[in-house]
Every structure is written in structure tokens, then in C-alpha cells.
Design a protein around this motif. Structure first.
Motif, PDB file in Angstrom:
ATOM      1  N   ILE A  53       2.915  -6.371 -12.731  1.00  0.00           N
ATOM      2  CA  ILE A  53       2.705  -5.501 -11.581  1.00  0.00           C
ATOM      3  C   ILE A  53       1.642  -4.463 -11.921  1.00  0.00           C
ATOM      4  CG2 ILE A  53       3.802  -3.723 -10.156  1.00  0.00           C
ATOM      5  CD1 ILE A  53       6.376  -5.516 -10.461  1.00  0.00           C
ATOM      6  N   MET A  54       0.699  -4.287 -11.003  1.00  0.00           N
ATOM      7  CA  MET A  54      -0.410  -3.363 -11.225  1.00  0.00           C
ATOM      8  C   MET A  54      -0.571  -2.448 -10.018  1.00  0.00           C
ATOM      9  SD  MET A  54      -4.412  -4.230 -12.089  1.00  0.00           S
ATOM     10  CE  MET A  54      -4.805  -4.953 -10.488  1.00  0.00           C
ATOM     11  N   ILE A  55      -0.936  -1.207 -10.273  1.00  0.00           N
ATOM     12  CA  ILE A  55      -1.276  -0.274  -9.213  1.00  0.00           C
ATOM     13  C   ILE A  55      -2.691   0.229  -9.454  1.00  0.00           C
ATOM     14  CG2 ILE A  55      -0.206   1.687 -10.427  1.00  0.00           C
ATOM     15  CD1 ILE A  55       0.569   2.771  -7.621  1.00  0.00           C
ATOM     16  N   ALA A  56      -3.473   0.281  -8.390  1.00  0.00           N
ATOM     17  CA  ALA A  56      -4.859   0.743  -8.466  1.00  0.00           C
ATOM     18  C   ALA A  56      -4.986   2.031  -7.671  1.00  0.00           C
ATOM     19  CB  ALA A  56      -5.799  -0.322  -7.914  1.00  0.00           C
ATOM     20  N   THR A  57      -5.639   3.022  -8.275  1.00  0.00           N
ATOM     21  CA  THR A  57      -5.774   4.317  -7.633  1.00  0.00           C
ATOM     22  C   THR A  57      -7.042   5.001  -8.138  1.00  0.00           C
ATOM     23  OG1 THR A  57      -4.556   6.334  -7.036  1.00  0.00           O
ATOM     24  CG2 THR A  57      -4.509   5.661  -9.357  1.00  0.00           C
ATOM     25  N   VAL A 101       0.864  -1.177   0.000  1.00  0.00           N
ATOM     26  CA  VAL A 101       0.000   0.000   0.000  1.00  0.00           C
ATOM     27  C   VAL A 101       0.902   1.229   0.000  1.00  0.00           C
ATOM     28  CG1 VAL A 101      -1.757   1.298   1.249  1.00  0.00           C
ATOM     29  CG2 VAL A 101      -1.823  -1.202   1.241  1.00  0.00           C
ATOM     30  N   THR A 102       0.692   2.142  -0.924  1.00  0.00           N
ATOM     31  CA  THR A 102       1.523   3.335  -1.052  1.00  0.00           C
ATOM     32  C   THR A 102       0.628   4.557  -1.163  1.00  0.00           C
ATOM     33  OG1 THR A 102       1.617   3.572  -3.468  1.00  0.00           O
ATOM     34  CG2 THR A 102       3.017   1.867  -2.485  1.00  0.00           C
ATOM     35  N   PRO A 103       1.161   5.754  -0.977  1.00  0.00           N
ATOM     36  CA  PRO A 103       0.361   6.959  -1.188  1.00  0.00           C
ATOM     37  C   PRO A 103      -0.188   7.072  -2.610  1.00  0.00           C
ATOM     38  CG  PRO A 103       2.344   7.490   0.037  1.00  0.00           C
ATOM     39  CD  PRO A 103       2.498   6.062  -0.419  1.00  0.00           C
ATOM     40  N   ALA A 104       0.511   6.453  -3.576  1.00  0.00           N
ATOM     41  CA  ALA A 104       0.057   6.526  -4.970  1.00  0.00           C
ATOM     42  C   ALA A 104      -1.062   5.538  -5.262  1.00  0.00           C
ATOM     43  CB  ALA A 104       1.228   6.279  -5.916  1.00  0.00           C
ATOM     44  N   GLY A 105      -1.167   4.466  -4.480  1.00  0.00           N
ATOM     45  CA  GLY A 105      -2.191   3.460  -4.732  1.00  0.00           C
ATOM     46  C   GLY A 105      -1.777   2.108  -4.175  1.00  0.00           C
ATOM     47  N   ARG A 106      -2.644   1.122  -4.345  1.00  0.00           N
ATOM     48  CA  ARG A 106      -2.363  -0.238  -3.890  1.00  0.00           C
ATOM     49  C   ARG A 106      -1.691  -1.017  -5.016  1.00  0.00           C
ATOM     50  NH1 ARG A 106      -4.239  -3.757   0.115  1.00  0.00           N
ATOM     51  NH2 ARG A 106      -5.661  -2.148   0.899  1.00  0.00           N
ATOM     52  N   ILE A 107      -0.623  -1.731  -4.673  1.00  0.00           N
ATOM     53  CA  ILE A 107       0.153  -2.470  -5.667  1.00  0.00           C
ATOM     54  C   ILE A 107      -0.192  -3.956  -5.595  1.00  0.00           C
ATOM     55  CG2 ILE A 107       2.472  -3.138  -6.415  1.00  0.00           C
ATOM     56  CD1 ILE A 107       3.459  -0.444  -5.453  1.00  0.00           C
ATOM     57  N   TYR A 108      -0.363  -4.554  -6.775  1.00  0.00           N
ATOM     58  CA  TYR A 108      -0.675  -5.974  -6.911  1.00  0.00           C
ATOM     59  C   TYR A 108       0.362  -6.644  -7.800  1.00  0.00           C
ATOM     60  CZ  TYR A 108      -5.398  -4.501  -5.458  1.00  0.00           C
ATOM     61  OH  TYR A 108      -6.468  -3.970  -4.791  1.00  0.00           O
ATOM     62  N   HIS A 109       0.564  -7.937  -7.580  1.00  0.00           N
ATOM     63  CA  HIS A 109       1.406  -8.762  -8.453  1.00  0.00           C
ATOM     64  C   HIS A 109       0.575  -9.929  -8.986  1.00  0.00           C
ATOM     65  CE1 HIS A 109       5.633  -7.598  -6.692  1.00  0.00           C
ATOM     66  NE2 HIS A 109       4.933  -6.544  -7.084  1.00  0.00           N
ATOM     67  N   TYR A 138       8.365   2.226 -10.051  1.00  0.00           N
ATOM     68  CA  TYR A 138       8.110   2.973 -11.278  1.00  0.00           C
ATOM     69  C   TYR A 138       6.613   3.213 -11.500  1.00  0.00           C
ATOM     70  CZ  TYR A 138       8.415   4.620 -16.059  1.00  0.00           C
ATOM     71  OH  TYR A 138       8.300   5.386 -17.188  1.00  0.00           O
ATOM     72  N   VAL A 139       5.770   2.216 -11.237  1.00  0.00           N
ATOM     73  CA  VAL A 139       4.335   2.427 -11.455  1.00  0.00           C
ATOM     74  C   VAL A 139       3.808   3.504 -10.514  1.00  0.00           C
ATOM     75  CG1 VAL A 139       3.927   0.128 -12.411  1.00  0.00           C
ATOM     76  CG2 VAL A 139       3.607   0.515  -9.940  1.00  0.00           C
ATOM     77  N   GLN A 140       4.380   3.596  -9.319  1.00  0.00           N
ATOM     78  CA  GLN A 140       4.000   4.689  -8.419  1.00  0.00           C
ATOM     79  C   GLN A 140       4.363   6.045  -9.028  1.00  0.00           C
ATOM     80  OE1 GLN A 140       5.105   4.032  -4.141  1.00  0.00           O
ATOM     81  NE2 GLN A 140       5.900   2.099  -4.943  1.00  0.00           N
ATOM     82  N   GLN A 141       5.552   6.123  -9.598  1.00  0.00           N
ATOM     83  CA  GLN A 141       6.007   7.381 -10.188  1.00  0.00           C
ATOM     84  C   GLN A 141       5.118   7.800 -11.354  1.00  0.00           C
ATOM     85  OE1 GLN A 141      10.065   6.209 -11.041  1.00  0.00           O
ATOM     86  NE2 GLN A 141      10.838   7.261  -9.230  1.00  0.00           N
ATOM     87  N   VAL A 142       4.693   6.821 -12.161  1.00  0.00           N
ATOM     88  CA  VAL A 142       3.819   7.138 -13.290  1.00  0.00           C
ATOM     89  C   VAL A 142       2.480   7.662 -12.790  1.00  0.00           C
ATOM     90  CG1 VAL A 142       2.531   6.159 -15.226  1.00  0.00           C
ATOM     91  CG2 VAL A 142       4.931   5.561 -14.890  1.00  0.00           C
TER      92      VAL A 142
END
Length: 226
Positions: A68-72, A49-57, A209-213
Motif C-alpha cells: 500500500i502506497m500513499i502519494a502526497t 483519495v483522502t485529505p492526506a494523499g492518494r492511496i494505491y495498492h 495507517y499510512v494516512q496517519q503517518v
């Protein structure tokens, strides 16, 4: 992130670089690792869990590196987010590490795009062509964009400007939220550089990287008029 081969040059420099940034990228202070619940996304495992969103593998049969996926959620309508994440000719203005991005051809729902990525330190540039495909969608149903590495050649395009990844693919899923005024977004990437970089390290760097995007797209949306 592209394939690295050999024992010197970009490989040796890259290995030193991964070691130097290991703690900063793999154990980012804003990232909480260790969650293993699917949390409502079939086929995916929540890992952070990050400030940018939740990360999944999601594990893949043909690669040691997971997708790798991020949901926000973005405070903008899906059509506006779609326009931004497919505006490839302007990626160098706001997407991290993109030195050059330009559309080479369009055919129906498909676009062929040249990307040249440039990194700090001794890490070699990456250069490649992707095919981006936008599925049928609407403001009510949402939108999906899939992209993957393309071997199609174009006059005047020299992918030897950098290293080409062994495998590269991903997608955006954009669904309406808050009565259509916001967007539930899922951004996924599978980047398998091959070579000597461990799969777990590639995964951790892709997590970052997905957080940065997501952060870059969010900032861009906030800075532009609706």
C-alpha cells in the motif's frame, strides 16, 4: 501489525477489536474508495483519495496482502523530509503507535532499528528490528529509503516484548517539486501479520495507517523551523 496465532488471548481480543473498529477504519468518512485508475504510477492501482494523499495498492505474488502506497506533497525540501523520516531515535515523539524506536547499529547507508509499537484496546504490542537503507540521492534527483524486517539479533534487544510481523517492508520516495522548495512524497508499506486477520481488513487498516503517518510527518514539518 504482527502475526497472531492461537484462539485466545491477543487473538480473541484482537478479533473483537477488529470488529469494533471495522466501520471506523475500513470506511473512514474522509476516504473515497472505488477508484481503479493507475493515474500515472506504473504497477500501482489507485483505490482511494483522502485529505492526506492518494492511496494505491499493488498485488504481490508471495502475499495475500497488497503493498500500500500513499502519494502526497510536503511544503518542505526533500533533504529536510529525508532527515525527518530517517530520524528513528525520535519516532516515538510523532509517529503514530510508536512506543519506542532506537537505532541499534549503522553501517554505510544501512541502519538497524528496533521498533516497539503499542496500540489502544486489546491489540497486542508489536516489536521487531528493521534494516533501513538510504540510496544515493541529491537535492536535484531526490532520495529513496527502503526498509524491511531484519532477523539480525542485538544484545539487550528483546523482540518478545511484542509480536513480530510475518512480513514487513516499505519505502519512501522523495522528489523535488516547486523548484525544489517542496517534496513529492511516496510512502509505501507491506505489512502481512499472518494469523487469522483477513487480508482485506489488513489492507484497509494499513490504508488508514499510512494516512496517519503522512499527517504526522506533515504536522511535524510545519512545527519545526526550516
Amino acid at each position: 501489525m504482527g502475526a497472531m496465532t492461537g484462539a485466545s488471548g491477543p487473538v480473541a481480543g484482537g478479533a473483537r477489536f477488529w470488529g469494533m473498529v471495522f466501520i471506523g477504519l475500513c470506511f473512514h468518512p474522509c476516504t473515497t474508495y472505488g477508484e481503479t485508475a493507475s493515474t500515472g504510477v506504473p504497477g500501482w492501482v489507485s483505490v482511494a483519495v483522502t485529505p492526506a494523499g492518494r492511496i494505491y495498492h499493488r498485488d504481490l505474488d508471495d502475499s495475500p496482502v497488497p503493498m500500500i502506497m500513499i502519494a502526497t506533497t510536503f511544503s518542505a525540501k526533500p533533504a529536510r523530509v529525508l532527515a525527518m523520516v530517517t530520524d528513528y531515535d525520535r519516532f516515538a515523539e510523532f509517529i503514530p503507535n510508536v512506543f519506542e524506536s532506537r537505532v541499534l547499529a549503522r553501517q554505510g547507508v544501512h541502519q538497524w532499528v528496533f521498533h516497539h509499537l503499542r496500540f489502544a484496546g486489546p491489540v497486542a504490542d508489536r516489536a521487531y528490528v528493521i534494516r533501513s537503507s538510504t540510496g544515493q540521492g541529491s537535492a536535484e534527483a531526490g532520495y529513496r529509503v527502503d526498509w524491511r524486517l531484519s532477523r539480525r539479533q542485538f544484545p539487550g534487544v528483546d523482540v518478545s516484548a511484542g509480536i513480530e510481523p510475518r512480513r514487513l517492508s516499505g519505502f519512501w520516495e522523495l522528489r523535488p517539486a516547486a523548484d525544489g522548495t517542496a517534496t513529492e512524497a511516496r510512502y509505501a508499506v507491506h505489512s502481512d501479520p499472518g494469523g487469522f486477520i483477513p487480508a482485506w481488513l489488513v489492507a484497509r487498516m494499513t490504508d488508514r495507517y499510512v494516512q496517519q503517518v503522512i499527517e504526522a510527518v506533515g504536522e511535524r514539518l510545519r512545527g519545526e523551523s526550516p
